[in-house]
Enzyme design. Structure first.
Site, PDB file in Angstrom:
ATOM      1  N   GLY A   1      15.589 -41.285 -77.401  1.00  0.00           N
ATOM      2  CA  GLY A   1      16.596 -42.265 -77.009  1.00  0.00           C
ATOM      3  C   GLY A   1      17.952 -41.597 -76.873  1.00  0.00           C
ATOM      4  O   GLY A   1      18.205 -40.564 -77.496  1.00  0.00           O
TER       5      GLY A   1
ATOM      6  N   GLN B   1      26.967 -41.091 -76.494  1.00  0.00           N
ATOM      7  CA  GLN B   1      26.663 -39.712 -76.894  1.00  0.00           C
ATOM      8  C   GLN B   1      26.989 -38.695 -75.815  1.00  0.00           C
ATOM      9  O   GLN B   1      27.068 -37.501 -76.088  1.00  0.00           O
ATOM     10  CB  GLN B   1      25.178 -39.593 -77.258  1.00  0.00           C
ATOM     11  CG  GLN B   1      24.804 -40.350 -78.512  1.00  0.00           C
ATOM     12  CD  GLN B   1      23.320 -40.240 -78.763  1.00  0.00           C
ATOM     13  OE1 GLN B   1      22.545 -41.028 -78.246  1.00  0.00           O
ATOM     14  NE2 GLN B   1      22.915 -39.246 -79.539  1.00  0.00           N
TER      15      GLN B   1
ATOM     16  N   CYS C   1      18.659 -37.770 -84.585  1.00  0.00           N
ATOM     17  CA  CYS C   1      19.597 -38.122 -83.526  1.00  0.00           C
ATOM     18  C   CYS C   1      20.005 -36.851 -82.793  1.00  0.00           C
ATOM     19  O   CYS C   1      20.273 -35.832 -83.435  1.00  0.00           O
ATOM     20  CB  CYS C   1      20.822 -38.785 -84.152  1.00  0.00           C
ATOM     21  SG  CYS C   1      22.077 -39.258 -82.949  1.00  0.00           S
ATOM     22  N   LEU C   2      20.061 -36.931 -81.466  1.00  0.00           N
ATOM     23  CA  LEU C   2      20.435 -35.744 -80.687  1.00  0.00           C
ATOM     24  C   LEU C   2      21.870 -35.309 -80.977  1.00  0.00           C
ATOM     25  O   LEU C   2      22.224 -34.158 -80.737  1.00  0.00           O
ATOM     26  CB  LEU C   2      20.249 -36.007 -79.189  1.00  0.00           C
ATOM     27  CG  LEU C   2      18.792 -36.192 -78.730  1.00  0.00           C
ATOM     28  CD1 LEU C   2      18.735 -36.522 -77.251  1.00  0.00           C
ATOM     29  CD2 LEU C   2      17.960 -34.949 -79.046  1.00  0.00           C
TER      30      LEU C   2
ATOM     31  N   HIS D   1      18.797 -48.124 -83.308  1.00  0.00           N
ATOM     32  CA  HIS D   1      19.565 -46.883 -83.457  1.00  0.00           C
ATOM     33  C   HIS D   1      20.522 -46.699 -82.264  1.00  0.00           C
ATOM     34  O   HIS D   1      21.698 -46.406 -82.447  1.00  0.00           O
ATOM     35  CB  HIS D   1      18.561 -45.717 -83.566  1.00  0.00           C
ATOM     36  CG  HIS D   1      19.173 -44.355 -83.625  1.00  0.00           C
ATOM     37  ND1 HIS D   1      19.035 -43.522 -84.712  1.00  0.00           N
ATOM     38  CD2 HIS D   1      19.906 -43.657 -82.718  1.00  0.00           C
ATOM     39  CE1 HIS D   1      19.681 -42.385 -84.476  1.00  0.00           C
ATOM     40  NE2 HIS D   1      20.208 -42.437 -83.268  1.00  0.00           N
ATOM     41  N   GLU D   2      19.992 -46.899 -81.054  1.00  0.00           N
ATOM     42  CA  GLU D   2      20.815 -46.676 -79.851  1.00  0.00           C
ATOM     43  C   GLU D   2      21.894 -47.747 -79.716  1.00  0.00           C
ATOM     44  O   GLU D   2      23.009 -47.472 -79.279  1.00  0.00           O
ATOM     45  CB  GLU D   2      19.945 -46.633 -78.590  1.00  0.00           C
ATOM     46  CG  GLU D   2      18.873 -45.549 -78.568  1.00  0.00           C
ATOM     47  CD  GLU D   2      19.368 -44.175 -78.959  1.00  0.00           C
ATOM     48  OE1 GLU D   2      20.543 -43.848 -78.703  1.00  0.00           O
ATOM     49  OE2 GLU D   2      18.579 -43.408 -79.548  1.00  0.00           O
TER      50      GLU D   2
ATOM     51  N   HIS E   1      24.850 -46.855 -81.681  1.00  0.00           N
ATOM     52  CA  HIS E   1      25.726 -45.884 -81.010  1.00  0.00           C
ATOM     53  C   HIS E   1      26.768 -46.602 -80.149  1.00  0.00           C
ATOM     54  O   HIS E   1      27.931 -46.205 -80.108  1.00  0.00           O
ATOM     55  CB  HIS E   1      24.916 -44.957 -80.095  1.00  0.00           C
ATOM     56  CG  HIS E   1      24.316 -43.770 -80.789  1.00  0.00           C
ATOM     57  ND1 HIS E   1      25.069 -42.834 -81.453  1.00  0.00           N
ATOM     58  CD2 HIS E   1      23.034 -43.348 -80.897  1.00  0.00           C
ATOM     59  CE1 HIS E   1      24.274 -41.891 -81.942  1.00  0.00           C
ATOM     60  NE2 HIS E   1      23.033 -42.183 -81.621  1.00  0.00           N
TER      61      HIS E   1
HETATM   62 NI    NI Z   1      21.276 -41.118 -82.003  1.00  0.00          NI
END
Ligand code: NI
Length: 171
Positions: free
Chosen positions: A46, A51, A92-93, A134-135, A138
């Site tokens: 995701g 991000q 998380c990226l 989660h997204e 963000h």
């Molecule tokens: Ni993330």
């Protein structure tokens, strides 16, 4: 399509609150396509626009093994969530190589616009439900490590700053 630069925690830009997308036009479709490409390249499941330093309500998700079930969620809103919670190991990226458990609703129903601008509803459980929550965090400027204890968070912050410093090209 293009690979976008992913902001790394604790970059303050990760805490900006994303604005609604007013019109799903070619710019937004290109953004979603670039985000998907960036997510696949980074081996994530995701990615939120926040991000990649675009502060608009766009999320891409693909939890399939074969990278063939992409979801584009524009202006997502949770319209239902289970009373039951689950705790999954999340990563998380923007916080590479850090994994920890975060409480999430086991099931959610999200309403969003797709890549074509058409509203749809999606009922999700398991990894997909966790990923949606989660997204969406963000987009509100929240990174998953903020659910962890202040001590853990400080350790992660220090680790990430060191990692970023070590990666700087030397002259
Ligand atoms: Ni993330």
């Amino acid at each position: 399509m293009a690979i976008l630069n992913i902001l790394r925690y604790p970059d303050p830009r990760l805490h900006r609150v994303a604005k609604p997308v007013l019109l799903v036009d070619q710019r937004i479709r290109d953004l979603a396509d670039d985000m998907l490409e960036t997510m696949y390249e980074a081996e994530g499941v995701g990615l939120a626009a926040s991000q990649v330093d675009v502060h608009e309500r766009v999320v891409v998700i693909d939890t399939s093994d074969d990278h063939d079930q992409p979801y584009v969620l524009i202006n997502p809103e949770l319209i239902a969530s289970s009373a039951e919670f689950t705790e999954a190991e999340e990563g998380c990226l923007s916080v590479p190589q850090i994994y920890d458990k975060v409480p999430r609703h086991s099931r959610v129903t999200v309403r969003a616009q797709g890549r074509d601008g058409v509203w749809f509803e999606l009922e999700a459980d398991g990894l997909l439900a966790v990923c949606i929550q989660h997204e969406m965090d963000h987009l509100m400027g929240k990174v998953f490590v903020e659910y962890l204890s202040p001590l853990k968070r400080e350790r992660i912050k220090t680790k990430m700053l060191k990692k970023t410093r070590d990666e700087q090209p030397r002259r």
